[in-house]
Design a protein around this motif. Structure first.
Motif, PDB file in Angstrom:
ATOM      1  N   GLN A 150       0.859  -1.184   0.000  1.00 51.10           N
ATOM      2  CA  GLN A 150       0.000   0.000   0.000  1.00 51.10           C
ATOM      3  C   GLN A 150       0.894   1.232   0.000  1.00 51.10           C
ATOM      4  O   GLN A 150       1.724   1.400   0.901  1.00 51.10           O
ATOM      5  CB  GLN A 150      -0.909   0.004   1.218  1.00 51.10           C
ATOM      6  N   MET A 151       0.726   2.074  -1.001  1.00 49.72           N
ATOM      7  CA  MET A 151       1.580   3.249  -1.152  1.00 49.72           C
ATOM      8  C   MET A 151       0.730   4.504  -1.026  1.00 49.72           C
ATOM      9  O   MET A 151      -0.188   4.719  -1.827  1.00 49.72           O
ATOM     10  CB  MET A 151       2.283   3.208  -2.514  1.00 49.72           C
ATOM     11  N   ASN A 152       1.024   5.290  -0.022  1.00 47.83           N
ATOM     12  CA  ASN A 152       0.305   6.543   0.228  1.00 47.83           C
ATOM     13  C   ASN A 152       1.246   7.734   0.079  1.00 47.83           C
ATOM     14  O   ASN A 152       2.475   7.566   0.092  1.00 47.83           O
ATOM     15  CB  ASN A 152      -0.295   6.536   1.630  1.00 47.83           C
ATOM     16  N   SER A 153       0.671   8.890  -0.051  1.00 53.17           N
ATOM     17  CA  SER A 153       1.454  10.140  -0.180  1.00 53.17           C
ATOM     18  C   SER A 153       2.543   9.984  -1.230  1.00 53.17           C
ATOM     19  O   SER A 153       3.715  10.319  -0.998  1.00 53.17           O
ATOM     20  CB  SER A 153       2.069  10.519   1.173  1.00 53.17           C
ATOM     21  N   LEU A 154       2.169   9.490  -2.371  1.00 54.41           N
ATOM     22  CA  LEU A 154       3.147   9.202  -3.415  1.00 54.41           C
ATOM     23  C   LEU A 154       3.806  10.462  -3.938  1.00 54.41           C
ATOM     24  O   LEU A 154       3.179  11.531  -4.031  1.00 54.41           O
ATOM     25  CB  LEU A 154       2.486   8.435  -4.553  1.00 54.41           C
ATOM     26  N   LYS A 155       5.082  10.313  -4.276  1.00 53.18           N
ATOM     27  CA  LYS A 155       5.883  11.409  -4.797  1.00 53.18           C
ATOM     28  C   LYS A 155       6.380  11.029  -6.189  1.00 53.18           C
ATOM     29  O   LYS A 155       6.444   9.851  -6.539  1.00 53.18           O
ATOM     30  CB  LYS A 155       7.083  11.657  -3.880  1.00 53.18           C
ATOM     31  N   SER A 156       6.796  12.021  -6.947  1.00 52.50           N
ATOM     32  CA  SER A 156       7.295  11.746  -8.290  1.00 52.50           C
ATOM     33  C   SER A 156       8.502  10.809  -8.245  1.00 52.50           C
ATOM     34  O   SER A 156       8.700   9.989  -9.148  1.00 52.50           O
ATOM     35  CB  SER A 156       7.650  13.046  -9.001  1.00 52.50           C
ATOM     36  N   GLU A 157       9.292  10.910  -7.194  1.00 53.16           N
ATOM     37  CA  GLU A 157      10.475  10.048  -7.083  1.00 53.16           C
ATOM     38  C   GLU A 157      10.134   8.600  -6.764  1.00 53.16           C
ATOM     39  O   GLU A 157      11.023   7.742  -6.728  1.00 53.16           O
ATOM     40  CB  GLU A 157      11.462  10.596  -6.043  1.00 53.16           C
ATOM     41  N   ASP A 158       8.869   8.297  -6.529  1.00 55.39           N
ATOM     42  CA  ASP A 158       8.441   6.908  -6.347  1.00 55.39           C
ATOM     43  C   ASP A 158       8.179   6.224  -7.694  1.00 55.39           C
ATOM     44  O   ASP A 158       7.920   5.018  -7.728  1.00 55.39           O
ATOM     45  CB  ASP A 158       7.172   6.843  -5.502  1.00 55.39           C
ATOM     46  N   THR A 159       8.236   6.973  -8.770  1.00 62.03           N
ATOM     47  CA  THR A 159       8.030   6.399 -10.088  1.00 62.03           C
ATOM     48  C   THR A 159       9.098   5.345 -10.384  1.00 62.03           C
ATOM     49  O   THR A 159      10.291   5.620 -10.302  1.00 62.03           O
ATOM     50  CB  THR A 159       8.078   7.494 -11.166  1.00 62.03           C
ATOM     51  N   ALA A 160       8.645   4.130 -10.695  1.00 60.29           N
ATOM     52  CA  ALA A 160       9.567   3.018 -10.927  1.00 60.29           C
ATOM     53  C   ALA A 160       8.766   1.784 -11.318  1.00 60.29           C
ATOM     54  O   ALA A 160       7.539   1.756 -11.195  1.00 60.29           O
ATOM     55  CB  ALA A 160      10.383   2.721  -9.674  1.00 60.29           C
ATOM     56  N   VAL A 161       9.492   0.781 -11.751  1.00 58.72           N
ATOM     57  CA  VAL A 161       8.903  -0.554 -11.881  1.00 58.72           C
ATOM     58  C   VAL A 161       9.085  -1.239 -10.533  1.00 58.72           C
ATOM     59  O   VAL A 161      10.192  -1.279  -9.995  1.00 58.72           O
ATOM     60  CB  VAL A 161       9.582  -1.365 -12.992  1.00 58.72           C
ATOM     61  N   TYR A 162       7.986  -1.751  -9.994  1.00 58.91           N
ATOM     62  CA  TYR A 162       8.004  -2.398  -8.682  1.00 58.91           C
ATOM     63  C   TYR A 162       8.006  -3.910  -8.866  1.00 58.91           C
ATOM     64  O   TYR A 162       7.150  -4.460  -9.576  1.00 58.91           O
ATOM     65  CB  TYR A 162       6.810  -1.945  -7.861  1.00 58.91           C
ATOM     66  N   PHE A 163       8.958  -4.558  -8.213  1.00 58.40           N
ATOM     67  CA  PHE A 163       9.137  -6.004  -8.299  1.00 58.40           C
ATOM     68  C   PHE A 163       8.894  -6.643  -6.941  1.00 58.40           C
ATOM     69  O   PHE A 163       9.350  -6.131  -5.922  1.00 58.40           O
ATOM     70  CB  PHE A 163      10.561  -6.349  -8.735  1.00 58.40           C
ATOM     71  N   CYS A 164       8.215  -7.777  -6.938  1.00 55.75           N
ATOM     72  CA  CYS A 164       8.124  -8.560  -5.717  1.00 55.75           C
ATOM     73  C   CYS A 164       9.134  -9.703  -5.802  1.00 55.75           C
ATOM     74  O   CYS A 164       9.531 -10.125  -6.900  1.00 55.75           O
ATOM     75  CB  CYS A 164       6.719  -9.107  -5.505  1.00 55.75           C
ATOM     76  N   ALA A 165       9.553 -10.170  -4.642  1.00 55.31           N
ATOM     77  CA  ALA A 165      10.561 -11.215  -4.585  1.00 55.31           C
ATOM     78  C   ALA A 165      10.315 -12.093  -3.367  1.00 55.31           C
ATOM     79  O   ALA A 165       9.762 -11.627  -2.359  1.00 55.31           O
ATOM     80  CB  ALA A 165      11.957 -10.605  -4.524  1.00 55.31           C
ATOM     81  N   ALA A 166      10.758 -13.331  -3.459  1.00 53.84           N
ATOM     82  CA  ALA A 166      10.623 -14.281  -2.369  1.00 53.84           C
ATOM     83  C   ALA A 166      11.994 -14.757  -1.919  1.00 53.84           C
ATOM     84  O   ALA A 166      12.850 -15.079  -2.763  1.00 53.84           O
ATOM     85  CB  ALA A 166       9.771 -15.469  -2.808  1.00 53.84           C
ATOM     86  N   GLY A 167      12.187 -14.779  -0.622  1.00 51.21           N
ATOM     87  CA  GLY A 167      13.457 -15.220  -0.065  1.00 51.21           C
ATOM     88  C   GLY A 167      13.244 -15.980   1.220  1.00 51.21           C
ATOM     89  O   GLY A 167      12.115 -16.314   1.573  1.00 51.21           O
ATOM     90  N   THR A 168      14.340 -16.218   1.935  1.00 48.76           N
ATOM     91  CA  THR A 168      14.261 -17.027   3.153  1.00 48.76           C
ATOM     92  C   THR A 168      14.575 -16.243   4.414  1.00 48.76           C
ATOM     93  O   THR A 168      14.502 -16.792   5.511  1.00 48.76           O
ATOM     94  CB  THR A 168      15.207 -18.232   3.051  1.00 48.76           C
ATOM     95  N   ALA A 169      14.921 -14.978   4.256  1.00 46.56           N
ATOM     96  CA  ALA A 169      15.183 -14.138   5.426  1.00 46.56           C
ATOM     97  C   ALA A 169      14.923 -12.693   5.050  1.00 46.56           C
ATOM     98  O   ALA A 169      14.864 -12.341   3.865  1.00 46.56           O
ATOM     99  CB  ALA A 169      16.602 -14.323   5.936  1.00 46.56           C
ATOM    100  N   LEU A 170      14.809 -11.864   6.059  1.00 40.86           N
ATOM    101  CA  LEU A 170      14.423 -10.466   5.849  1.00 40.86           C
ATOM    102  C   LEU A 170      15.639  -9.670   5.373  1.00 40.86           C
ATOM    103  O   LEU A 170      16.225  -8.897   6.109  1.00 40.86           O
ATOM    104  CB  LEU A 170      13.879  -9.892   7.146  1.00 40.86           C
ATOM    105  N   PHE A 171      15.970  -9.843   4.099  1.00 47.16           N
ATOM    106  CA  PHE A 171      17.144  -9.182   3.553  1.00 47.16           C
ATOM    107  C   PHE A 171      16.771  -7.889   2.832  1.00 47.16           C
ATOM    108  O   PHE A 171      15.712  -7.800   2.231  1.00 47.16           O
ATOM    109  CB  PHE A 171      17.857 -10.094   2.556  1.00 47.16           C
ATOM    110  N   VAL A 172      17.678  -6.945   2.846  1.00 49.30           N
ATOM    111  CA  VAL A 172      17.524  -5.758   2.014  1.00 49.30           C
ATOM    112  C   VAL A 172      18.350  -5.897   0.737  1.00 49.30           C
ATOM    113  O   VAL A 172      18.168  -5.126  -0.195  1.00 49.30           O
ATOM    114  CB  VAL A 172      17.930  -4.477   2.771  1.00 49.30           C
ATOM    115  N   ASP A 173      19.222  -6.886   0.708  1.00 56.92           N
ATOM    116  CA  ASP A 173      20.090  -7.138  -0.448  1.00 56.92           C
ATOM    117  C   ASP A 173      19.303  -7.955  -1.476  1.00 56.92           C
ATOM    118  O   ASP A 173      18.904  -9.096  -1.200  1.00 56.92           O
ATOM    119  CB  ASP A 173      21.325  -7.897   0.005  1.00 56.92           C
ATOM    120  N   ARG A 174      19.118  -7.384  -2.654  1.00 53.45           N
ATOM    121  CA  ARG A 174      18.314  -8.067  -3.676  1.00 53.45           C
ATOM    122  C   ARG A 174      18.934  -9.397  -4.093  1.00 53.45           C
ATOM    123  O   ARG A 174      18.237 -10.293  -4.572  1.00 53.45           O
ATOM    124  CB  ARG A 174      18.130  -7.176  -4.897  1.00 53.45           C
TER     125      ARG A 174
END
Length: 121
Positions: A81-105
């Motif tokens: 859920q994306m609120n208060s959207l800004k122009s800098e939020d413009t992008a292609v959004y990808f979902c991903a599945a992993g085995t731990a809460l990583f920030v490294d893609r």
């Protein structure tokens, strides 16, 4: 695991949008789910992640307080859920599945095809 992202579109700055990602696996609840985004000419960056049970979440500093990640382990779907959207939020959004809460893609095993979010100023 196949992931199908949807829900992207054009929205005005300040508006809201919810993107979804449906997973075709019976083991959905086994995976940590993450959202990443990639703007034109930029590297793919971490946006948010949610633990297997949904009890733990993590956000990038740029979206914290504006975006909310959630999941439904019955529907095998993760949401952003994306609120208060800004122009800098413009992008292609990808979902991903992993085995731990990583920030490294590079630590995520499976990726969806992406959905485009365009925020007009």
């Amino acid at each position: 695991v196949q992931l199908q992202a949807s829900g992207g579109g054009l929205v005005q700055a300040g508006g809201s949008l919810r993107v979804s990602c449906a997973a075709s696996t019976r083991s959905f609840s086994y995976y940590v789910m993450g959202w990443f985004r990639q703007a034109p000419g930029k590297e793919r960056e971490f946006v948010a992640a949610i633990s297997q049970s949904g009890g733990t979440t993590d956000y990038s500093a740029s979206v914290k307080g504006r975006f909310t990640i959630s999941r439904d382990n019955v529907k095998n779907t993760v949401y952003l859920q994306m609120n208060s959207l800004k122009s800098e939020d413009t992008a292609v959004y990808f979902c991903a599945a992993g085995t731990a809460l990583f920030v490294d893609r590079n630590r995520y095993n499976y990726w969806g095809q992406g959905t485009l979010v365009t925020v007009s100023s």
